[in-house]
Design an enzyme around this catalytic site. Structure first.
Site, mmCIF file in Angstrom:
data_model
loop_
_atom_site.group_PDB
_atom_site.id
_atom_site.type_symbol
_atom_site.label_atom_id
_atom_site.label_comp_id
_atom_site.label_asym_id
_atom_site.label_seq_id
_atom_site.Cartn_x
_atom_site.Cartn_y
_atom_site.Cartn_z
ATOM 1 C CG HIS A 16 50.884 55.919 34.122
ATOM 2 N ND1 HIS A 16 49.658 56.518 34.074
ATOM 3 C CD2 HIS A 16 51.577 56.526 35.106
ATOM 4 C CE1 HIS A 16 49.613 57.464 34.989
ATOM 5 N NE2 HIS A 16 50.758 57.487 35.634
ATOM 6 C CG ASP A 28 58.937 57.641 39.769
ATOM 7 O OD1 ASP A 28 59.740 58.589 39.839
ATOM 8 O OD2 ASP A 28 57.795 57.677 40.240
HETATM 9 N N1 CMC Z 1 55.574 44.812 34.317
HETATM 10 C C1 CMC Z 1 54.982 43.726 33.790
HETATM 11 N N2 CMC Z 1 53.690 43.664 33.442
HETATM 12 C C2 CMC Z 1 52.955 44.752 33.667
HETATM 13 C C3 CMC Z 1 53.493 45.923 34.223
HETATM 14 C C4 CMC Z 1 54.851 45.929 34.540
HETATM 15 N N3 CMC Z 1 55.411 47.016 35.080
HETATM 16 N N4 CMC Z 1 52.513 46.859 34.331
HETATM 17 C C5 CMC Z 1 51.409 46.301 33.860
HETATM 18 N N5 CMC Z 1 51.662 45.018 33.446
HETATM 19 C C6 CMC Z 1 50.714 44.086 32.819
HETATM 20 C C7 CMC Z 1 49.761 43.484 33.847
HETATM 21 O O1 CMC Z 1 50.272 42.275 34.364
HETATM 22 C C8 CMC Z 1 48.532 43.259 33.012
HETATM 23 O O2 CMC Z 1 48.749 42.131 32.211
HETATM 24 P P1 CMC Z 1 47.504 41.113 31.881
HETATM 25 O O3 CMC Z 1 46.560 41.938 31.079
HETATM 26 O O4 CMC Z 1 48.133 39.991 31.132
HETATM 27 O O5 CMC Z 1 46.951 40.687 33.211
HETATM 28 C C9 CMC Z 1 48.517 44.468 32.067
HETATM 29 O O6 CMC Z 1 49.884 44.848 31.940
HETATM 30 C C10 CMC Z 1 47.707 45.655 32.599
HETATM 31 O O7 CMC Z 1 48.203 45.967 33.896
HETATM 32 P P2 CMC Z 1 47.309 46.431 35.115
HETATM 33 O O8 CMC Z 1 47.942 45.996 36.387
HETATM 34 O O9 CMC Z 1 45.870 46.050 34.874
HETATM 35 O O10 CMC Z 1 47.453 47.995 34.939
HETATM 36 P P3 CMC Z 1 47.072 49.094 36.003
HETATM 37 O O11 CMC Z 1 46.645 50.269 35.237
HETATM 38 O O12 CMC Z 1 46.148 48.555 37.024
HETATM 39 O O13 CMC Z 1 48.460 49.376 36.753
HETATM 40 C C11 CMC Z 1 50.568 50.257 37.304
HETATM 41 C C12 CMC Z 1 49.277 50.466 36.513
HETATM 42 C C13 CMC Z 1 51.402 51.526 37.227
HETATM 43 C C14 CMC Z 1 50.210 49.997 38.781
HETATM 44 C C15 CMC Z 1 51.337 49.066 36.719
HETATM 45 O O14 CMC Z 1 51.687 49.323 35.384
HETATM 46 C C16 CMC Z 1 52.579 48.694 37.552
HETATM 47 O O15 CMC Z 1 52.457 47.954 38.540
HETATM 48 N N6 CMC Z 1 53.788 49.206 37.160
HETATM 49 C C17 CMC Z 1 54.991 48.978 37.935
HETATM 50 C C18 CMC Z 1 55.016 49.926 39.120
HETATM 51 C C19 CMC Z 1 55.315 51.347 38.717
HETATM 52 O O16 CMC Z 1 56.247 51.604 37.964
HETATM 53 N N7 CMC Z 1 54.541 52.296 39.264
HETATM 54 C C20 CMC Z 1 54.773 53.730 39.057
HETATM 55 C C21 CMC Z 1 53.696 54.370 38.270
HETATM 56 S S1 CMC Z 1 54.146 56.015 37.693
HETATM 57 C C22 CMC Z 1 54.427 56.953 39.104
HETATM 58 C C23 CMC Z 1 53.181 57.120 39.906
HETATM 59 O O17 CMC Z 1 52.259 57.835 39.461
HETATM 60 O O18 CMC Z 1 53.134 56.586 40.997
#
Ligand code: CMC
Length: 392
Positions: free
Chosen positions: A270, A327
């Site tokens: 998140h 979720d």
């Molecule tokens: N699985 C594997 N690695 C992950 C995941 C994951 N679900 N989420 C983040 N990471 C890693 C990402 O690859 C990055 O690694 P590195 O630093 O080595 O490049 C690090 O963690 C930080 O991730 P980020 O993409 O910079 O984080 P963000 O804040 O931009 O993204 C997120 C947040 C929710 C989009 C992401 O965690 C994600 O894609 N999660 C899976 C999709 C998901 O479950 N979304 C629902 C969110 S809650 C309901 C809502 O509000 O919609």
């Protein structure tokens, strides 16, 4: 115009002031209008929380009766709007159908076009809260080729929605009280989450003084994305894939860590929470109770728990502070209730609606609001001279 600061994904940029929802991502705290999510989950209900988010205070008994009465009276769709569904292919995904139908509400209620006409914004608020479950149920009925059911205004919002979705015209439909209570709770838990992607979209579109229906329709389209609301369906696809391919959980987690083909552990991570998502704690408890009763043999719950445990003890997830989000377990509950996977994000949309409305109204009434217009850092070509087509 001076230097601008690049901030991809607006990770460090506050785009507005807001008095609606407080999140402390480090501590895992979520409050609506100051009330802890745990207390609301335990003691309140979805419609009361809608009122709280939109009007800022918990309703008195009289205000609550007036509010819920108004919503009951607006659940019906204009007969012409029902024909709208025939324009879509039978296998249309219900999220774009829902977004289109909400956008079309502007054409049925043209007095809603002025965002500063307060009584009309109030009427649009009630119409949206009342009609979104009807629109959602009709999108579902259309996809399975069954006739639409008129709303029954003697029922509560959730019971009415369940009946319009799962009921058949010639049969009595009695909603299961446990299912109705759990769905109400899930709507409540999704009701607002400050400046998430869809809510920021609603504010952005609304900042151009677009009306409430147009702005919410844009929010629904943003929510459709798999990194946002679409995650609840993506989690279930992931669990099903693990189940059918027989790949073991540890191997799947290794694949996620390798980031091959951009595979992520859906339902994990998140932008704000660096701690267990407080909503996920409540959802997990509900999943345990409801699935034990409705789908005790579902192998996917065991896979989900195994995945969670494996990820939470893995350095990759520990270092990045990735925890299950709201979720991770909701899809399993929706599945046990009988909803198809494509429909999960529609359920999120019904839940998030009061948050979108509350933010839209807060923005329109905030004298500090300006049209949303971010800057950019230009990286393209410097000036060059045009050559005519024949000389290229
Ligand atoms: N699985 C594997 N690695 C992950 C995941 C994951 N679900 N989420 C983040 N990471 C890693 C990402 O690859 C990055 O690694 P590195 O630093 O080595 O490049 C690090 O963690 C930080 O991730 P980020 O993409 O910079 O984080 P963000 O804040 O931009 O993204 C997120 C947040 C929710 C989009 C992401 O965690 C994600 O894609 N999660 C899976 C999709 C998901 O479950 N979304 C629902 C969110 S809650 C309901 C809502 O509000 O919609």
């Amino acid at each position: 115009t001076g230097a601008v600061t690049l901030d991809p994904g607006f990770a460090n940029t506050a785009s507005c002031s807001s008095a609606i929802t407080y999140i402390d991502g480090e501590a895992g705290i979520l409050r609506y209008r100051g009330y802890p999510i745990e207390q609301l989950a335990e003691q309140s209900n979805f419609l009361e929380v809608c009122y709280l988010l939109i009007y800022g205070q918990l309703p008195t008994a009289a205000q609550y009766a007036e509010f819920t009465g108004k919503i009951s009276r607006h659940t019906l769709l204009h007969e012409d709007l029902k024909r709208f569904f025939d324009g879509f292919p039978r296998d249309a995904h219900p999220m774009p159908v829902l977004a289109s139908a909400v956008s079309a509400l502007s054409t049925f209620y043209q007095a809603s076009l002025n965002p500063f006409d307060e009584p009309n914004v109030d009427l649009s608020t009630v119409r949206l809260l009342a009609k979104l479950p009807t629109l959602a149920a009709y999108a579902y009925k259309k996809s399975i080729g069954q006739p639409f059911l008129y709303p029954d205004n003697a029922l509560g919002l959730v019971e009415n929605f369940l009946r319009m979705t799962f009921g058949l015209p010639a049969e009595q439909y009695e909603p299961d009280p446990d299912v109705a209570r759990a769905l109400d709770l899930l709507f409540l838990l999704h009701a607002d989450h400050e400046q998430n992607c869809s809510t920021s979209t609603v504010r952005m579109v609304g900042s151009a003084q677009a009306n409430l229906f147009a702005s919410v329709s844009a929010g629904i389209n943003a929510l459709f994305g798999p990194l946002h609301g679409g995650a609840n369906a993506a989690v279930l696809d992931m669990l099903e894939e693990i189940n059918t391919t027989g790949v073991d959980v540890a191997q799947f987690v290794r694949k996620v860590k390798g980031q091959h083909d951009g595979v992520r552990l859906m339902g994990f991570g998140h932008r704000v929470y660096r701690h267990y998502d407080p909503r996920a704690t409540i959802v997990k408890r509900t999943a345990d109770a409801l699935i034990a009763r409705l789908a005790p043999d579902d192998p996917l719950l065991g896979i989900a728990k195994d995945l969670e445990e494996t990820a939470l003890s893995d350095d990759y997830f520990i270092e990045r502070r990735l925890y299950p989000n709201v979720d991770f377990y909701t899809g399993l509950i929706y599945r046990a209730m009988g909803f198809p996977t494509d429909f999960f994000t529609v359920l999120f949309a019904i839940g998030r609606l009061p948050g979108w409305i509350a933010h839209y109204r807060e923005m329109i009434n905030d004298p500090a609001t300006k049209i949303g217009r971010p800057r950019q850092v230009y990286t393209g070509a410097t000036v060059r001279d045009f050559t005519p087509l024949g000389e290229r």
